[in-house]
Design a protein around this motif. Structure first.
Motif, short mmCIF file in Angstrom:
data_model
loop_
_atom_site.label_atom_id
_atom_site.label_comp_id
_atom_site.label_asym_id
_atom_site.label_seq_id
_atom_site.Cartn_x
_atom_site.Cartn_y
_atom_site.Cartn_z
N ARG A 133 0.81 -1.21 0.00
CA ARG A 133 0.00 0.00 0.00
C ARG A 133 0.85 1.26 0.00
N ILE A 134 1.93 1.28 0.81
CA ILE A 134 2.76 2.47 0.96
C ILE A 134 4.19 2.11 0.57
N VAL A 135 4.72 2.80 -0.42
CA VAL A 135 6.08 2.55 -0.90
C VAL A 135 7.00 3.62 -0.32
N GLN A 136 8.14 3.20 0.22
CA GLN A 136 9.09 4.13 0.83
C GLN A 136 10.15 4.56 -0.18
N LEU A 137 10.47 5.85 -0.16
CA LEU A 137 11.44 6.44 -1.09
C LEU A 137 12.43 7.27 -0.28
N ARG A 138 13.72 6.99 -0.42
CA ARG A 138 14.76 7.67 0.35
C ARG A 138 15.13 8.99 -0.33
N MET A 139 15.26 10.05 0.49
CA MET A 139 15.76 11.34 0.00
C MET A 139 17.01 11.69 0.78
N ARG A 140 18.08 11.97 0.07
CA ARG A 140 19.36 12.29 0.69
C ARG A 140 19.69 13.77 0.48
N PRO A 141 20.72 14.27 1.17
CA PRO A 141 21.18 15.63 0.89
C PRO A 141 21.55 15.80 -0.59
N MET A 142 21.70 17.04 -1.00
CA MET A 142 21.92 17.35 -2.41
C MET A 142 23.22 16.74 -2.93
N SER A 143 23.12 16.08 -4.07
CA SER A 143 24.30 15.58 -4.76
C SER A 143 25.04 16.73 -5.41
N ILE A 144 26.23 16.45 -5.91
CA ILE A 144 27.00 17.49 -6.60
C ILE A 144 26.24 18.01 -7.82
N ALA A 145 25.64 17.13 -8.59
CA ALA A 145 24.90 17.59 -9.78
C ALA A 145 23.75 18.50 -9.40
N GLU A 146 23.09 18.22 -8.27
CA GLU A 146 21.95 19.03 -7.84
C GLU A 146 22.38 20.40 -7.31
N ARG A 147 23.66 20.58 -7.05
CA ARG A 147 24.16 21.87 -6.56
C ARG A 147 24.47 22.84 -7.69
N ALA A 148 24.34 22.37 -8.94
CA ALA A 148 24.49 23.23 -10.13
C ALA A 148 25.82 23.98 -10.15
N LEU A 149 26.90 23.26 -9.92
CA LEU A 149 28.23 23.86 -9.94
C LEU A 149 28.87 23.81 -11.32
N ALA A 150 28.42 22.90 -12.14
CA ALA A 150 28.97 22.72 -13.49
C ALA A 150 27.89 22.07 -14.35
N GLU A 151 28.15 21.94 -15.62
CA GLU A 151 27.22 21.28 -16.53
C GLU A 151 27.65 19.83 -16.70
N PRO A 152 26.96 18.87 -16.04
CA PRO A 152 27.39 17.47 -16.13
C PRO A 152 27.30 16.93 -17.56
N THR A 153 28.20 16.00 -17.87
CA THR A 153 28.24 15.45 -19.22
C THR A 153 28.23 13.92 -19.25
N VAL A 154 28.34 13.28 -18.08
CA VAL A 154 28.43 11.83 -18.02
C VAL A 154 27.31 11.30 -17.13
N SER A 155 26.47 10.43 -17.68
CA SER A 155 25.33 9.90 -16.95
C SER A 155 25.64 8.52 -16.37
N LEU A 156 25.37 8.35 -15.08
CA LEU A 156 25.53 7.03 -14.48
C LEU A 156 24.57 6.03 -15.11
N ARG A 157 23.37 6.49 -15.42
CA ARG A 157 22.40 5.61 -16.07
C ARG A 157 22.95 5.06 -17.38
N LYS A 158 23.68 5.89 -18.13
CA LYS A 158 24.26 5.42 -19.40
C LYS A 158 25.44 4.48 -19.16
N LEU A 159 26.21 4.75 -18.11
CA LEU A 159 27.28 3.80 -17.77
C LEU A 159 26.70 2.43 -17.47
N LEU A 160 25.52 2.42 -16.84
CA LEU A 160 24.88 1.16 -16.47
C LEU A 160 24.31 0.40 -17.66
#
Length: 424
Positions: free
Chosen positions: A117-144
């Motif tokens: 009935r209830i699905v749990q989803l974890r939320m962590r502090p901001m990742s480096i990509a979420e801090r908008a310090l640079a324009e990322p170019t490499v996707s972990l999803r694509k590495l996978l």
């Protein structure tokens, strides 16, 4: 009010709400759960408000009448709410009906797990990509995917920038503060754990200094597999009247309930011929800024800036451990978005170690090493090369995460990726 910064969990949440009736968004205080959930809510019940809590417990079917999605914020303050939601879902399993947010596992558990009935989803502090310090170019999803696509991109972040990101934290409201206010806020966050959160979890701390010492010792063990006995010894040096092991087990358990410990489990592959892997977890706090603050270090303590044009790390492993923790936090955010899990590899004799193993549901993996350096040598990839020989095609890709400025593939096929260029 700060503008909302989109997070990786936003897309996960929208995908899940499209098919599920109830999602529980969970993580430590201050990660942004309420702000993220409120963007989707038509009705809000705040369980830290005594009046709203009383209204809902007096009339649980109010949930059925409220416009959906219904957000129940800090649900652990009234654990019976979990069962109210479960029963409402039983009556009407339409998608996107409920969002719950929680910053602790409740001391009195709901009568039912909520499974189905209830699905749990974890939320962590901001990742480096979420801090908008640079324009990322490499996707972990694509590495996978295992396609081993070309890797490229440039970024201007330096070692100083990464040290600054370690101490700024990934808590959205804290990281925006001036340095002194940020340090005071982090100190307050840690004091609250000892003085308020532990009692709220049903554990009065009789020796606060011992708990603070244990937290600092755990922080000093960041990115290691030190035993809990070793952490206790480090927390109480020279003391003969050490707290009982059961007491420090309570420390660990309550801090886990508060989502403040985020250890990386050892990797135990089920399909390969490995038989001598160590299973001890690598220790990490929810945010490396908490570890830095517990140890009393700021950027000047991590870097030697006697030559301002080329600051270097101070002697010792601390900056490397905290950088690995920053990488680990980011990779866990990206891996969760890709429905993958994160582990580490260490053979029983410590001859081979790989910092991060990202595993797909089919058991195939991407392996990452973390290197506090702008450059990568053959020696830096020897464990990845060994692992490729062991796993063959089950190793989808391998990379070294660095503090450098260029992303590329080495001649041996191993990718080199500056941390700020990696994204979900």
């Amino acid at each position: 009010m700060l503008p909302y910064q989109l997070r990786a969990v936003d897309q996960e949440l929208d995908e899940l709400l499209g098919g599920l009736p109830a999602i529980s968004l969970e993580g430590p205080k201050g990660v942004g759960k309420t702000a993220t959930a409120q963007r989707r809510a038509a009705t809000v019940f705040a369980m830290d408000d005594a009046t709203q809590r009383e209204l809902l417990t007096a009339d649980p079917q109010r949930l059925d009448r409220a416009p959906a999605p219904v957000l129940i914020d800090e649900w652990q303050r009234e654990p019976a709410v979990w069962d109210f939601v479960r029963r409402s879902v039983d009556r009407n399993p339409a998608p996107a009906r409920f969002l719950l947010t929680g910053s602790a596992t409740p001391t009195s558990a709901p009568t039912h797990s909520g499974a189905g009935r209830i699905v749990q989803l974890r939320m962590r502090p901001m990742s480096i990509a979420e801090r908008a310090l640079a324009e990322p170019t490499v996707s972990l999803r694509k590495l996978l995917t295992g396609q081993r696509l070309a890797v490229s991109g440039s970024a201007a972040l330096s070692l100083v920038d990464y040290a600054e990101e370690i101490v700024r934290s990934g808590f959205p409201a804290i990281r925006q503060l001036p340095p002194r206010a940020r340090r005071a806020q982090l100190d307050g966050y840690l004091n609250r754990i000892v003085e308020r959160d532990f009692p709220e979890q049903g554990h009065l701390v009789r020796r606060p200094d011992t708990l603070r010492g244990w937290l600092a010792a755990y922080a000093a063990a960041t990115a290691t597999t030190s035993s809990y006995n070793a952490i206790l010894d480090a927390a109480t040096p020279g003391e003969t009247n050490k707290p009982a092991k059961t007491t420090t087990t309570v420390y660990r358990d309550v801090l886990s309930q508060l989502w403040l410990l985020d250890p990386v489990p050892g990797w135990l592959p089920s399909r390969s011929a490995f038989s001598r892997l160590g299973a001890a977890p690598k220790h990490h706090l929810a945010d490396p800024a908490l570890a830095a603050r517990l140890l009393g270090v700021d950027v000047p303590a991590l870097l030697d800036d006697s030559a301002p044009d080329t600051p270097v790390r101070r002697p010792g492993p601390l900056l490397g451990a905290l950088f690995e923790s920053l990488v680990t936090l980011s990779v866990r955010v990206y891996a969760q978005a890709a429905e993958a899990t994160v582990h580490h590899l260490r053979t029983w004799d410590s001859r081979h170690e790989v910092d991060l193993i990202i595993q797909r549901a089919d058991q195939r993996i991407v392996a990452l090493e973390v290197k506090l350096s702008p450059s990568v040598s053959d020696d830096d990839v020897r464990h990845l090369t060994w692992l490729r020989g062991q796993l063959g095609d089950d190793l989808l890709d391998a990379a070294v995460i660095t503090t450098g400025s260029e992303a590329y593939r080495r001649a041996d096929g191993i990718a080199v990726i500056p941390l700020c260029l990696l994204e979900p």
